[in-house]
Write a protein that holds these residues in place. Structure first.
Motif, mmCIF file in Angstrom:
data_model
loop_
_atom_site.group_PDB
_atom_site.id
_atom_site.type_symbol
_atom_site.label_atom_id
_atom_site.label_comp_id
_atom_site.label_asym_id
_atom_site.label_seq_id
_atom_site.Cartn_x
_atom_site.Cartn_y
_atom_site.Cartn_z
ATOM 1 N N PRO A 93 18.702 72.437 42.786
ATOM 2 C CA PRO A 93 19.852 73.301 43.071
ATOM 3 C C PRO A 93 19.475 74.764 43.226
ATOM 4 C CG PRO A 93 20.236 71.912 41.137
ATOM 5 C CD PRO A 93 18.778 71.862 41.446
ATOM 6 N N SER A 94 18.336 75.138 42.652
ATOM 7 C CA SER A 94 17.828 76.505 42.770
ATOM 8 C C SER A 94 16.345 76.499 42.461
ATOM 9 C CB SER A 94 18.549 77.439 41.785
ATOM 10 O OG SER A 94 17.957 78.724 41.799
ATOM 11 N N LEU A 95 15.616 77.408 43.102
ATOM 12 C CA LEU A 95 14.212 77.604 42.735
ATOM 13 C C LEU A 95 14.036 78.920 41.988
ATOM 14 C CD1 LEU A 95 12.240 76.204 45.794
ATOM 15 C CD2 LEU A 95 12.695 75.140 43.582
ATOM 16 N N LYS A 152 28.237 75.201 36.654
ATOM 17 C CA LYS A 152 29.690 74.988 36.668
ATOM 18 C C LYS A 152 30.296 75.247 38.042
ATOM 19 C CE LYS A 152 33.689 75.679 33.664
ATOM 20 N NZ LYS A 152 34.189 76.363 32.441
ATOM 21 N N SER A 153 29.797 76.248 38.750
ATOM 22 C CA SER A 153 30.411 76.637 40.016
ATOM 23 C C SER A 153 29.925 75.823 41.214
ATOM 24 C CB SER A 153 30.151 78.127 40.288
ATOM 25 O OG SER A 153 28.747 78.377 40.370
ATOM 26 N N GLU A 154 28.658 75.353 41.186
ATOM 27 C CA GLU A 154 28.089 74.714 42.373
ATOM 28 C C GLU A 154 27.584 73.289 42.123
ATOM 29 O OE1 GLU A 154 26.450 78.888 44.342
ATOM 30 O OE2 GLU A 154 25.038 77.266 43.889
ATOM 31 N N LEU A 155 26.805 73.101 41.060
ATOM 32 C CA LEU A 155 26.153 71.810 40.868
ATOM 33 C C LEU A 155 27.112 70.760 40.318
ATOM 34 C CD1 LEU A 155 23.634 70.089 40.979
ATOM 35 C CD2 LEU A 155 22.979 70.977 38.735
ATOM 36 N N TYR A 156 27.872 71.114 39.285
ATOM 37 C CA TYR A 156 28.786 70.138 38.689
ATOM 38 C C TYR A 156 29.762 69.544 39.707
ATOM 39 C CZ TYR A 156 32.875 68.338 36.302
ATOM 40 O OH TYR A 156 33.933 67.560 35.932
ATOM 41 N N PRO A 157 30.409 70.364 40.566
ATOM 42 C CA PRO A 157 31.319 69.766 41.550
ATOM 43 C C PRO A 157 30.639 68.735 42.449
ATOM 44 C CG PRO A 157 31.685 72.129 41.418
ATOM 45 C CD PRO A 157 30.453 71.839 40.612
ATOM 46 N N LEU A 158 29.386 68.987 42.834
ATOM 47 C CA LEU A 158 28.637 68.039 43.659
ATOM 48 C C LEU A 158 28.345 66.761 42.881
ATOM 49 C CD1 LEU A 158 26.981 67.168 46.126
ATOM 50 C CD2 LEU A 158 25.052 68.487 45.197
ATOM 51 N N LEU A 159 27.873 66.901 41.647
ATOM 52 C CA LEU A 159 27.530 65.724 40.845
ATOM 53 C C LEU A 159 28.768 64.902 40.508
ATOM 54 C CD1 LEU A 159 24.835 67.189 38.416
ATOM 55 C CD2 LEU A 159 24.545 66.199 40.690
ATOM 56 N N LYS A 160 29.876 65.572 40.271
ATOM 57 C CA LYS A 160 31.131 64.859 39.990
ATOM 58 C C LYS A 160 31.513 63.985 41.181
ATOM 59 C CE LYS A 160 35.960 65.570 38.663
ATOM 60 N NZ LYS A 160 37.030 66.565 38.402
ATOM 61 N N ILE A 184 23.025 75.821 28.757
ATOM 62 C CA ILE A 184 23.963 74.893 28.134
ATOM 63 C C ILE A 184 24.690 75.619 27.009
ATOM 64 C CG2 ILE A 184 24.204 72.708 26.902
ATOM 65 C CD1 ILE A 184 21.613 71.790 28.273
ATOM 66 N N ASN A 185 26.011 75.607 27.041
ATOM 67 C CA ASN A 185 26.796 76.344 26.053
ATOM 68 C C ASN A 185 28.087 75.597 25.741
ATOM 69 O OD1 ASN A 185 28.713 77.088 28.176
ATOM 70 N ND2 ASN A 185 27.119 78.529 28.862
ATOM 71 N N LYS A 186 28.875 76.151 24.819
ATOM 72 C CA LYS A 186 30.094 75.478 24.375
ATOM 73 C C LYS A 186 31.151 75.409 25.472
ATOM 74 C CE LYS A 186 31.872 79.707 22.186
ATOM 75 N NZ LYS A 186 32.314 80.296 20.892
ATOM 76 N N GLU A 187 31.038 76.277 26.495
ATOM 77 C CA GLU A 187 32.004 76.257 27.587
ATOM 78 C C GLU A 187 31.745 75.131 28.586
ATOM 79 O OE1 GLU A 187 30.677 79.296 26.582
ATOM 80 O OE2 GLU A 187 32.537 79.745 25.499
ATOM 81 N N ASN A 188 30.502 74.675 28.701
ATOM 82 C CA ASN A 188 30.211 73.649 29.712
ATOM 83 C C ASN A 188 29.683 72.336 29.146
ATOM 84 O OD1 ASN A 188 27.431 74.039 29.168
ATOM 85 N ND2 ASN A 188 27.179 75.484 30.858
ATOM 86 N N ILE A 189 29.490 72.249 27.845
ATOM 87 C CA ILE A 189 28.844 71.056 27.288
ATOM 88 C C ILE A 189 29.671 69.803 27.534
ATOM 89 C CG2 ILE A 189 29.819 71.279 24.956
ATOM 90 C CD1 ILE A 189 27.007 70.433 23.915
ATOM 91 N N HIS A 190 31.006 69.942 27.596
ATOM 92 C CA HIS A 190 31.849 68.772 27.838
ATOM 93 C C HIS A 190 31.631 68.190 29.237
ATOM 94 C CE1 HIS A 190 34.167 72.026 29.685
ATOM 95 N NE2 HIS A 190 34.827 71.111 30.364
ATOM 96 N N LEU A 191 31.167 69.009 30.167
ATOM 97 C CA LEU A 191 30.915 68.520 31.525
ATOM 98 C C LEU A 191 29.715 67.575 31.559
ATOM 99 C CD1 LEU A 191 31.499 71.839 33.525
ATOM 100 C CD2 LEU A 191 33.132 69.988 33.057
ATOM 101 N N GLU A 194 30.924 64.277 30.423
ATOM 102 C CA GLU A 194 31.654 63.613 31.506
ATOM 103 C C GLU A 194 30.697 62.926 32.472
ATOM 104 O OE1 GLU A 194 34.203 65.121 35.323
ATOM 105 O OE2 GLU A 194 34.618 66.121 33.410
ATOM 106 N N LEU A 195 29.545 63.551 32.735
ATOM 107 C CA LEU A 195 28.552 62.991 33.654
ATOM 108 C C LEU A 195 27.640 61.967 32.983
ATOM 109 C CD1 LEU A 195 27.482 66.307 35.454
ATOM 110 C CD2 LEU A 195 28.892 64.471 36.423
ATOM 111 N N GLU A 196 27.792 61.781 31.657
ATOM 112 C CA GLU A 196 26.922 60.886 30.889
ATOM 113 C C GLU A 196 25.457 61.260 31.098
ATOM 114 O OE1 GLU A 196 28.075 56.919 32.001
ATOM 115 O OE2 GLU A 196 29.823 56.964 30.687
ATOM 116 N N SER A 197 25.163 62.505 30.822
ATOM 117 C CA SER A 197 23.865 63.099 31.160
ATOM 118 C C SER A 197 22.772 62.747 30.161
ATOM 119 C CB SER A 197 24.008 64.633 31.204
ATOM 120 O OG SER A 197 25.094 65.024 32.010
#
Length: 438
Positions: A93-95, A152-160, A184-191, A194-197
Motif C-alpha cells: 500500500p506504500s513504500l 483507515k482511509s485507504e487500505l481498510y476500505p479496499l480490504l473490506k 495500530i491504536n485503540k481507534e483502529n484495532i476493531h477494524l 473485523e478483517l480477522e487479521s
C-alpha cells in the motif's frame, strides 16, 4: 525395507534417541540400540522388534527398498507450484515508512500511497481471480514500506471490499500484515478484528537494543514500550488473531533477550509465536552455538512456540516460485519477489485498469522455470523438505553457480542435534516437563 533417507537420528538421553523425519515433519522416540539398527540394519531391527518396524513402516519412517522419496518430493513440488486452489496476493500500500531501521533493504518512497485508480484495479483483479472455480482460498499479505500508514482511509476500505467479494462467492480469505505495529491504536484495532487479521511484527530484543533501531525519526522516541502494549492489546482484544513475533537479532541482541521474555510473561501463548532471524548484514563474531541454543530453550521453557530461520515443512522454497502468486505495489507495478527492493530492475509486470497484468514474459519465464532444488547439494540433503533449496531470486542472481553460500543448513547457528531437539520440544513438550527432555 529401508530407513527413510529423510530420517535424522540424534541421541537425546543415555537410553533414548529422537528420530526426526523431515519429509513427514514427524518424530519418534527409540532406544539407542533400535536407533542404531534403524540406521544400519532394518532387517535385524525387524527380527528384534517386528511390531516397531511395522508401525514405522506404516508411518513411513521405514519405506520399501524401491521407494524413491526424492521423486515423491519432486511430484509434491510440481503440484504445489501449480496449485490453482490458492492464490497468494501481496499488496504494497506504500513504500514509505515511519521508521528508518538501519538494516532495511528497501528504498523508501516518501508519500507513496494507493490511489483510487490502483485500488479499483486491485479490486477488479481480485474479482477476476474469484471467478476461477478451482480457487478455494485467497491469501492476502500486506507489506511495504509500512503497510498501515494510510490504513483507515485507504487500505481498510479496499480490504473490506475484498473480504466481502470473497465471502459472497464462498471463497476463504485471510489477511496477514507485516508491520512495525506503530500505527495500530485503540481507534483502529476493531477494524483488524473485523478483517480477522494475523500479523508479523518485528522487534529487536530488549528495550535498550530495540529503541536504538526502531525509533521515530523526527523525535528520537523509541517504540519498544508502545509495541509491547500493542502486542497485549491485539492478543487480548482479537479473538482469532495470531502474531508471528519476528526477533531480528545480532550478537548484541541475544544476551539481553531474557528481558523481552519477562515482558511477555502474561501474554496468551496460543496467539503468538516467536521467530528468530539473524539480521542479514551481520555475521557471528565468535562461533558460539550454545548462546542461541540457550535462548531458544528459555523461550520454550516460558511456554512459547519458536521458529528459527526460514525452515519449516512446506512444498516450495518461496511463494515467488508459485504460479498463482503476485506482488502489486501502490503504483500498479508488479513483482514476484518481496525480498528485494521494489525498483524497476526487479519489476516484472504492470497492473492494468481492467484488472489484468501485463507481464514481462521473459523475466517471468526465467523465474518460473527454476527448480530450486535441482542440484546435487539439495537433492542429497536431508533438510530438503524443510528448505527446497535457495529461492528462485537468489538463483537468478547467482552468476557463478556457487549455491553453497545460500545454503540454510550451512548458515545455521545451531548444531544439527540441537536443532532436532528444539524442533521436537517445540512440537510436543509441555513447559512443565520440558527439562526432562532437553
Amino acid at each position: 525395507m529401508k530407513s527413510s533417507q529423510y530420517n535424522i537420528i540424534v541421541k537425546n538421553k543415555e537410553k533414548n534417541s529422537i528420530c526426526y523425519n523431515t519429509r513427514l515433519d514427524a518424530f519418534c522416540i527409540l532406544t539407542n540400540e533400535d536407533a542404531e539398527l534403524l540406521k544400519n540394519d532394518v532387517k535385524k531391527l525387524y527380527l528384534k522388534a517386528p511390531r516397531l518396524v511395522e508401525s514405522m513402516y506404516k508411518n513411513n519412517f521405514i519405506v520399501d527398498d524401491d521407494c524413491n522419496e526424492l521423486y515423491l518430493l519432486e511430484q509434491e513440488y510440481k503440484k504445489a507450484i501449480n496449485d490453482s486452489s490458492v492464490f497468494y496476493l501481496t499488496i504494497l500500500p506504500s513504500l514509505d515508512c515511519n521508521l528508518r531501521c538501519w538494516y532495511c533493504f528497501e528504498k523508501h518512497i516518501k508519500g507513496s500511497h494507493l490511489t483510487p485508480n490502483v485500488s479499483n484495479a486491485i479490486l477488479t483483479f481480485v474479482r477476476n481471480k474469484l471467478k476461477d472455480e478451482n480457487l478455494k482460498e485467497l491469501n492476502v499479505e500486506l507489506f511495504g514500506g509500512e503497510p498501515l500508514l494510510y490504513f483507515k482511509s485507504e487500505l481498510y476500505p479496499l480490504l473490506k471490499k475484498i473480504r466481502e467479494e470473497s465471502i459472497k462467492v464462498g471463497k476463504k480469505v485471510s489477511f496477514f500484515f507485516v508491520t512495525n505495529a506503530v500505527c495500530i491504536n485503540k481507534e483502529n484495532i476493531h477494524l483488524f478484528e473485523e478483517l480477522e487479521s494475523s500479523f508479523q511484527i518485528s522487534i529487536d530484543g530488549s528495550k535498550e537494543r530495540h529503541d536504538k533501531i526502531k525509533y521515530i525519526p523526527d523525535t528520537g522516541e523509541g517504540t519498544y514500550e508502545s509495541m509491547i502494549k500493542t502486542l497485549y492489546s491485539l492478543t487480548n482484544r482479537l479473538n482469532n488473531v495470531y502474531i508471528n513475533l519476528r526477533i531480528n537479532y545480532d550478537d548484541e541482541t541475544i544476551p539481553k533477550m531474557p528481558e523481552l521474555i519477562t515482558q511477555l510473561n502474561e501474554i496468551d501463548r496460543n496467539k503468538i509465536g516467536i521467530h528468530l532471524e539473524r539480521v542479514w548484514q551481520t555475521e557471528r563474531k565468535v562461533f558460539d552455538n550454545e548462546q542461541l541454543e540457550s535462548i531458544i530453550s528459555k523461550w520454550l521453557e516460558a511456554g512459547f512456540k519458536v521458529s528459527y530461520m526460514n525452515m519449516g515443512r512446506r512444498s516450495f522454497s518461496c511463494k515467488a516460485s508459485a504460479k498463482n502468486q503476485v506482488v502489486i505495489s501502490w503504483d500498479g507495478s508488479v513483482y514476484k519477489c518481496s525480498g528485494r527492493d521494489f525498483t524497476d530492475a526487479h519489476k516484472e509486470g504492470e497492473l492494468l485498469c481492467n484488472g489484468s497484468i501485463k507481464w514481462d514474459n521473459e523475466k517471468l519465464k526465467k523465474r518460473i522455470d527454476i527448480v530450486t532444488f535441482d542440484n546435487d547439494m539439495c537433492k542429497e540433503c536431508k533438510f530438503l523438505p524443510l528448505c527446497w533449496g535457495p529461492c528462485c531470486q537468489k538463483q537468478m542472481e547467482c552468476k557463478d553457480g556457487n549455491l553453497n553460500r545460500y545454503c540454510q543448513k550451512r548458515n545455521m547457528e545451531m548444531r544439527i542435534a540441537e536443532y532436532v531437539k528444539y524442533r521436537f520440544n517445540n512440537a510436543y513438550v509441555n513447559p512443565t516437563n520440558y527439562r526432562e527432555w532437553i
